[in-house]
Scaffold this active site. Structure first.
Site, PDB file in Angstrom:
ATOM      1  N   GLY A 104      38.589  43.692  44.098  1.00  0.00           N
ATOM      2  CA  GLY A 104      38.207  44.942  45.072  1.00  0.00           C
ATOM      3  C   GLY A 104      39.928  45.468  45.116  1.00  0.00           C
ATOM      4  O   GLY A 104      40.330  46.675  45.523  1.00  0.00           O
ATOM      5  N   CYS A 105      40.759  45.389  44.512  1.00  0.00           N
ATOM      6  CA  CYS A 105      41.964  45.349  44.924  1.00  0.00           C
ATOM      7  C   CYS A 105      42.098  46.781  44.113  1.00  0.00           C
ATOM      8  O   CYS A 105      43.677  47.394  44.412  1.00  0.00           O
ATOM      9  CB  CYS A 105      43.404  44.517  45.074  1.00  0.00           C
ATOM     10  N   ALA A 106      42.098  46.776  42.552  1.00  0.00           N
ATOM     11  CA  ALA A 106      42.139  47.984  41.465  1.00  0.00           C
ATOM     12  C   ALA A 106      42.499  49.449  42.215  1.00  0.00           C
ATOM     13  O   ALA A 106      43.866  49.838  42.090  1.00  0.00           O
ATOM     14  CB  ALA A 106      41.062  47.644  40.680  1.00  0.00           C
TER      15      ALA A 106
END
Lengths: 262, 262
Positions: A104-106
């Protein structure tokens, strides 16, 4: 529990076989529970396990203030640690280890690469360190790891000031070693704002983000940085130094904090 | 996309400052979606991204057979990959990255350390390799990584046979490099059963489990193993070799597969 263990090894040198006694690094599983619910199990080295657990919670933004912690209870024998927090902890069913493998860090990281990140960036300027001083501390830091000398199997991390190494940790994982250092600083109220983080491991975006969150203005490694870590360090006003070996350093960002001649 | 990028660096050598052009390794975020749902985002190196995604799904036991894959669609520009599986994929809300940081694995790994693991263990015996041959392949393997030579910032992994290196991958993460190799083997139907895995990274329990799942009987690293990886290799009949450097290797388990004199 020792960080290493000895065992028999077959060594072949230039085709000749011999049996020798050698040291290998230990790897354990540490189960972390928060408010009576299992949160995560980390593969790690023994030692400083309270600091590892608290450092992990800090890195994941689960705690911000020491007052939030009611109780820490470590059972070294069973390799588990129970942490009671005052506030209700978010439901564990929704916990997805953001940051550890970048889930989810993209979006977040793309944002970080391109933005100035008000509130997250450090002030430009102080502290300033002589390069000779930094290299002296780096040498002292690397000499501290007797486990690495015995086994070649751990990473080290340390917090240092102008004079000395203040906090030191070793772990099979470079992330864990950083979390152990910041966990100890947090629990012992050791300021990190004008200090230097020393690491033996590569500096990836995730290591850089951990350092930025604790507001450490300088990170130095004997290994390589990634381009994304460099971009982040640039945006966040962190001085990133790599390949610190012998009398040499590479400064990738904000070099004004490092003074060449003494 | 190149695996590295050049930029300006301030280098200080013995107190003297100079500006140089240097290469650093790239780090990207790869978002993996399965059956139209976001699964995970990995921080990784560019290149072989389909293999990385498939290798990750294999490591996590989400796929077992190539026939389960309907479609793989990579957008390198957007750093995302969509994989359609024929079977309904387990609900992503319950996915907790088991194995990556060891979540929930404590019991499993304790079990692995103490048990014989029928069905998971490899047959004892073949293949056998001359130590000189293994070291020759190790040298060839290490010479393949031009990105490491340029940047010092990647790990490599390879699958080799008695004659040559068959599959090779580089990545900022040692886990990713292993997943890239196994993903390529899986998609290209390259057998792994009588081969050797070469890695530049440390051999922890999680790397060993990945290798065991693909039934590779020999793993060799230029770095150190952990004691837990050694215990697992012992129980699973895998030959674990560490510190392969120059003309020297350390064999920790099942040494009968390696022949000293040629």
């Amino acid at each position: 529990m020792d960080l290493s263990r000895s065992l028999d090894v077959i060594r072949i040198v230039s085709g000749k076989t011999e049996k020798v006694r050698d040291f290998v690094v230990r790897e354990i599983s540490l189960a972390i529970g928060v408010n009576k619910k299992e949160l995560v199990t980390l593969q790690c080295s023994p030692g400083k396990l309270e600091y590892l657990a608290i450092g992990f919670l800090l890195s994941q933004d689960f705690i911000k203030d020491k007052k939030e912690i009611k109780r820490i209870s470590l059972s070294e024998k069973n390799c588990c640690i129970e942490i009671d927090l005052k506030e209700n902890f978010p439901d564990i069913g929704n916990f997805s280890y953001k940051g550890v493998i970048g889930s989810g860090c993209a979006g977040g990281i793309t944002f970080l690469r391109n933005a100035n990140l008000p509130g997250f960036a450090l002030p430009k300027g102080e502290p300033r360190y002589f390069s000779r001083r930094i290299l002296g501390l780096m040498k002292k830091f690397q000499n501290k790891s007797s486990t690495f000398k015995d086994t070649g199997g751990v990473h080290s991390c340390a917090l240092g000031n102008q004079e000395d190494i203040e906090v030191f940790a070793e772990d099979i994982g470079r992330h864990n070693a950083v979390d152990k250092v910041f966990g100890e600083c947090f629990l012992k109220d050791i300021p990190t704002e004008d200090k230097v983080i020393f690491t033996t491991g590569r500096i990836s975006s995730e290591i850089l983000i951990k350092v930025a969150k604790r507001k450490v203005p300088i990170i130095i490694s004997r290994s390589a940085p990634t381009d994304l870590a460099i971009d982040l360090a640039n945006n966040l006003n962190i001085t990133l130094i790599g390949f610190a070996r012998g009398s040499r350093i590479n400064i990738y960002t904000h070099p004004y904090r490092i003074i060449g001649e003494e």
